[in-house]
Design a protein around this motif. Structure first.
Motif, PDB file in Angstrom:
ATOM      1  N   THR A 318       0.844  -1.203   0.000  1.00 54.00           N
ATOM      2  CA  THR A 318       0.000   0.000   0.000  1.00 54.00           C
ATOM      3  C   THR A 318       0.875   1.247   0.000  1.00 54.00           C
ATOM      4  O   THR A 318       0.683   2.169  -0.810  1.00 54.00           O
ATOM      5  CB  THR A 318      -0.932   0.022   1.228  1.00 54.00           C
ATOM      6  N   VAL A 319       1.847   1.288   0.907  1.00 49.33           N
ATOM      7  CA  VAL A 319       2.749   2.440   1.022  1.00 49.33           C
ATOM      8  C   VAL A 319       3.526   2.644  -0.278  1.00 49.33           C
ATOM      9  O   VAL A 319       3.607   3.755  -0.808  1.00 49.33           O
ATOM     10  CB  VAL A 319       3.721   2.254   2.201  1.00 49.33           C
ATOM     11  N   LEU A 320       4.087   1.568  -0.808  1.00 45.39           N
ATOM     12  CA  LEU A 320       4.936   1.691  -1.991  1.00 45.39           C
ATOM     13  C   LEU A 320       4.135   1.969  -3.262  1.00 45.39           C
ATOM     14  O   LEU A 320       4.648   2.627  -4.179  1.00 45.39           O
ATOM     15  CB  LEU A 320       5.792   0.449  -2.154  1.00 45.39           C
ATOM     16  N   SER A 321       2.902   1.510  -3.336  1.00 42.11           N
ATOM     17  CA  SER A 321       2.055   1.845  -4.492  1.00 42.11           C
ATOM     18  C   SER A 321       1.807   3.348  -4.532  1.00 42.11           C
ATOM     19  O   SER A 321       1.888   3.990  -5.592  1.00 42.11           O
ATOM     20  CB  SER A 321       0.727   1.084  -4.430  1.00 42.11           C
ATOM     21  N   LEU A 410      12.052   9.303 -19.913  1.00 37.31           N
ATOM     22  CA  LEU A 410      12.434   7.897 -19.747  1.00 37.31           C
ATOM     23  C   LEU A 410      12.259   7.425 -18.301  1.00 37.31           C
ATOM     24  O   LEU A 410      11.594   6.400 -18.068  1.00 37.31           O
ATOM     25  CB  LEU A 410      13.869   7.679 -20.224  1.00 37.31           C
ATOM     26  N   PRO A 411      12.806   8.137 -17.289  1.00 41.22           N
ATOM     27  CA  PRO A 411      12.537   7.695 -15.913  1.00 41.22           C
ATOM     28  C   PRO A 411      11.068   7.791 -15.516  1.00 41.22           C
ATOM     29  O   PRO A 411      10.618   7.067 -14.619  1.00 41.22           O
ATOM     30  CB  PRO A 411      13.417   8.605 -15.048  1.00 41.22           C
ATOM     31  N   THR A 412      10.291   8.659 -16.187  1.00 42.95           N
ATOM     32  CA  THR A 412       8.841   8.701 -15.934  1.00 42.95           C
ATOM     33  C   THR A 412       8.209   7.359 -16.281  1.00 42.95           C
ATOM     34  O   THR A 412       7.430   6.786 -15.500  1.00 42.95           O
ATOM     35  CB  THR A 412       8.166   9.807 -16.763  1.00 42.95           C
ATOM     36  N   ILE A 413       8.558   6.851 -17.463  1.00 47.61           N
ATOM     37  CA  ILE A 413       8.020   5.565 -17.912  1.00 47.61           C
ATOM     38  C   ILE A 413       8.485   4.437 -16.985  1.00 47.61           C
ATOM     39  O   ILE A 413       7.712   3.553 -16.603  1.00 47.61           O
ATOM     40  CB  ILE A 413       8.443   5.285 -19.367  1.00 47.61           C
ATOM     41  N   GLU A 414       9.752   4.478 -16.613  1.00 45.22           N
ATOM     42  CA  GLU A 414      10.304   3.441 -15.727  1.00 45.22           C
ATOM     43  C   GLU A 414       9.584   3.428 -14.382  1.00 45.22           C
ATOM     44  O   GLU A 414       9.245   2.356 -13.859  1.00 45.22           O
ATOM     45  CB  GLU A 414      11.802   3.691 -15.525  1.00 45.22           C
ATOM     46  N   PHE A 419       5.420   1.346 -10.395  1.00 44.87           N
ATOM     47  CA  PHE A 419       4.101   1.506  -9.765  1.00 44.87           C
ATOM     48  C   PHE A 419       3.210   0.307 -10.073  1.00 44.87           C
ATOM     49  O   PHE A 419       2.544  -0.247  -9.185  1.00 44.87           O
ATOM     50  CB  PHE A 419       3.444   2.797 -10.248  1.00 44.87           C
ATOM     51  N   LEU A 420       3.192  -0.144 -11.331  1.00 42.76           N
ATOM     52  CA  LEU A 420       2.389  -1.299 -11.713  1.00 42.76           C
ATOM     53  C   LEU A 420       2.864  -2.565 -10.994  1.00 42.76           C
ATOM     54  O   LEU A 420       2.051  -3.433 -10.642  1.00 42.76           O
ATOM     55  CB  LEU A 420       2.445  -1.499 -13.230  1.00 42.76           C
ATOM     56  N   TYR A 421       4.177  -2.677 -10.764  1.00 45.06           N
ATOM     57  CA  TYR A 421       4.714  -3.821 -10.015  1.00 45.06           C
ATOM     58  C   TYR A 421       4.144  -3.847  -8.601  1.00 45.06           C
ATOM     59  O   TYR A 421       3.664  -4.891  -8.134  1.00 45.06           O
ATOM     60  CB  TYR A 421       6.242  -3.748  -9.970  1.00 45.06           C
ATOM     61  N   PHE A 422       4.205  -2.706  -7.905  1.00 43.68           N
ATOM     62  CA  PHE A 422       3.696  -2.674  -6.532  1.00 43.68           C
ATOM     63  C   PHE A 422       2.180  -2.875  -6.492  1.00 43.68           C
ATOM     64  O   PHE A 422       1.646  -3.470  -5.550  1.00 43.68           O
ATOM     65  CB  PHE A 422       4.080  -1.362  -5.852  1.00 43.68           C
TER      66      PHE A 422
END
Length: 437
Positions: A318-321, A410-414, A419-422
């Motif tokens: 939750t926190v990391l998302s 580029l870092p925006t996309i990364e 975010f999708l991982y968390f």
């Protein structure tokens, strides 16, 4: 020798945390952070002295994190055959050698020699990170492994602040190096550039002294093994067996991939924040823009401290998302807003960087329930640091073809993928009834 005040559990964890040993291991997190933050200073200094493109300056991070990638597996094998303690001492020794190589590099005035010194330094740091990240999580009860690693990782922010202050006051001056050299004759510019490079030695002298002290302290202090107990009829896992074991754990590899991308984000933002400020506001000088990195690392420290509190009360996913979503939006802001607030967004995004690496690391390592594979599994997660070697090069290349500000796309996309991982991990926790608080 007094009897140890801890009891090692069958899975390698301890019944309680040994304070002195935990403090010594935690100090290591500050040491490699000092080296990493000095790289951000070196990138700015080298670009002016050697007249480098943004793509070429990213080779500093490539040499640094490339060393991590190449040595992580050999380091894990060394640790597995010996101990975490010996792995740490070997890492401190190689780190010391890399720092020492800055002395001949400054006299030869060659970019490639500096890159080699940084690479050797990174070999030592790879031993340290492969050892210390896993060791910190093992120095106490298993249930508090993630919190313990986040506490240790808080020292990263302290080391980052120390490194940037060393660079600001010992390497940078009050003038604008690039503009000063542009108005000199070729010979005068070369001499001035050599003087600028000689200033890079100053912080590494102090780092060397600390490293020698740390080697002595680790040599004389008793540490637990951190190794799982192997039954009489059970053999330790071979490298091939570990690979076979890990190949069937998709979530583990998703964690490694997330770590790869996250390192691209953190390294890209930190490597190019000062460059972004100098590009957008040419009247700024190097010492002044170093303040932006100082503020970034202070934000990093605050963010990690706050995250440690939040992680003790709420689920880590939750926190990391929430953290990674905010980070994505802030880096997107950096990319498209053409005023000073973009610089402050580059500073402020460090607030959400704090818990990402340790949480991904600890969470991914927890997937490895057979602790015979811990050292090698830990090494693969550390190898994901190579994202900091590869992705900033592409960001530098994008900057050369467009501009520095747009390269932050580029870092925006990364960060969006992190975010999708968390978000996926949060869904996994809910589906498997993992406690949310």
């Amino acid at each position: 020798m007094n009897k140890a005040k801890w009891v090692e559990q069958p899975d390698g964890y301890l019944d309680k945390t040994p304070i002195i040993q935990f403090i010594l291991v935690t100090i290591l997190f500050a040491l490699w952070a000092i080296a990493a933050s000095l790289n951000d200073i070196l990138i700015t200094q080298f670009k002016a002295v050697f007249s480098l493109s943004d793509f070429a300056t990213a080779f500093v991070q490539s040499a640094f994190y490339g060393g991590y990638f190449i040595i992580a597996i050999p380091a894990s094998i060394f640790i597995k055959k010996n101990s975490y303690k010996l792995g740490i001492i070997a890492g401190l020794a190689a780190f010391s050698l890399g720092c020492f190589l800055f002395f001949p590099a400054s006299r030869l005035v060659t970019y490639q020699v500096f890159l080699f010194a940084i690479f050797v330094e990174a070999i030592g740091l790879s031993f340290l990170e492969t050892s210390a990240n896993a060791y910190s999580s093992l120095l106490g009860p298993r249930k508090s492994a993630t919190v313990r690693l986040n506490i240790s990782q808080t020292m990263n922010a302290v080391g980052d602040i120390i490194g940037i202050l060393l660079g600001k006051y010992l390497i940078f001056t009050d003038g604008n190096l690039k503009e000063e050299m542009a108005h000199m004759s070729r010979q005068a510019a070369e001499q001035y550039g050599q003087q600028a490079l000689s200033r890079t030695l100053a912080p590494y002298k102090y780092v060397l002294i600390v490293l020698v002290i740390m080697i002595i302290l680790f040599a004389i202090t008793k540490f637990p093994s951190g190794k799982p107990q192997i039954k009489e009829n059970e053999k330790g896992a071979t490298f091939g067996e570990t690979i076979k074991y890990l190949l069937h754990r998709d979530r583990y590899w998703k964690g490694v991939g997330a770590q790869f991308l996250y390192m691209g984000v953190q390294t890209g933002v930190w490597s190019f924040t000062m460059r972004l400020a100098l590009d957008m506001f040419p009247h700024f000088n190097e010492r002044f823009v170093a303040n932006f990195m100082l503020y970034s690392y202070i934000c990093f420290f605050i963010g990690r401290f706050v995250a440690s509190y939040l992680l003790s009360r709420y689920s880590e996913t939750t926190v990391l998302s929430i953290y990674s979503l905010i980070g994505t939006l802030m880096i997107l802001y950096i990319t498209f807003v053409p005023n000073i607030t973009a610089i402050y967004a580059a500073v402020g995004v460090s607030l959400v960087f704090g818990p990402c690496w340790p949480t991904i690391f600890a969470r991914t390592l927890e997937i490895v329930d057979d602790k015979r594979h811990t050292e090698t599994a830990s090494a693969f997660i550390v190898m994901a640091i190579v994202g900091g070697a590869i992705l900033p090069m592409f960001q530098g290349l994008l900057s050369d073809f467009t501009n520095m500000q747009f390269s932050f796309l580029l870092p925006t996309i990364e960060m969006a993928i992190v975010f999708l991982y968390f978000l996926g991990e949060h869904k996994f926790d809910k589906e498997n009834n993992i406690k949310e608080s």
